[in-house]
Design a protein around this motif. Structure first.
Motif, PDB file in Angstrom:
ATOM      1  N   UNK A  70       0.809  -1.209   0.000  1.00 19.96           N
ATOM      2  CA  UNK A  70       0.000   0.000   0.000  1.00 19.96           C
ATOM      3  C   UNK A  70       0.848   1.267   0.000  1.00 19.96           C
ATOM      4  N   UNK A  71       2.116   1.162   0.321  1.00 22.08           N
ATOM      5  CA  UNK A  71       2.973   2.338   0.446  1.00 22.08           C
ATOM      6  C   UNK A  71       3.314   2.930  -0.913  1.00 22.08           C
ATOM      7  N   UNK A  72       3.389   4.272  -0.944  1.00 23.80           N
ATOM      8  CA  UNK A  72       3.784   4.986  -2.157  1.00 23.80           C
ATOM      9  C   UNK A  72       5.292   5.164  -2.244  1.00 23.80           C
ATOM     10  N   UNK A  73       6.016   4.711  -1.248  1.00 25.99           N
ATOM     11  CA  UNK A  73       7.469   4.858  -1.190  1.00 25.99           C
ATOM     12  C   UNK A  73       7.989   4.213   0.076  1.00 25.99           C
ATOM     13  N   UNK A  74       9.181   4.603   0.526  1.00 30.07           N
ATOM     14  CA  UNK A  74       9.738   4.044   1.758  1.00 30.07           C
ATOM     15  C   UNK A  74       8.837   4.372   2.950  1.00 30.07           C
TER      16      UNK A  74
END
Length: 119
Positions: A70-74
């Motif tokens: 679900x994360x858009x990045x770190x």
């Protein structure tokens, strides 16, 4: 007789740095042209440290994978101001002039609330 107390890789006669050790045969100093056995290099062992990823138990592994999906990045530990969740993902962009800091965009992993911070 050695003029210098040379370290490995340096000529004991003139102090110059040695050329790379050839695959076979002796090494000849660039400066004084003296011929030396490969032992003149001494003990030049290199020590390496390899760091491996940390172990994640299987019960935590599913949660970590779910957060990464679900994360858009770190993912960082940062409290969401809207829902209070303690994990947010981030991305950075240079929106202002080059002599100013970058803009960091945070997204809550739970409620998808977005906020930005100029660093």
């Amino acid at each position: 007789m050695d003029v210098f107390k040379a370290k490995p890789g340096f000529c004991p006669e003139c102090g110059s740095i040695f050329p790379p050790l050839p695959m076979k045969g002796n090494v000849v100093c660039y400066n004084c042209k003296k011929d030396f056995d490969p032992e003149v290099f001494g003990d030049m062992k290199i020590k390496y440290t390899i760091h491996f990823n940390t172990y994640v138990p299987k019960e935590k592994d599913a949660k970590v994978k779910e957060e990464q999906d679900v994360a858009d990045g770190p993912v960082v530990e940062r409290k969401c101001p809207k829902c209070g969740h303690d994990k947010m993902s981030y991305a950075t962009l240079q929106l202002r002039s080059a002599d100013e800091g970058q803009t960091v965009f945070f997204t809550c992993l739970k409620c998808k609330f977005k906020e930005s911070e100029n660093s």
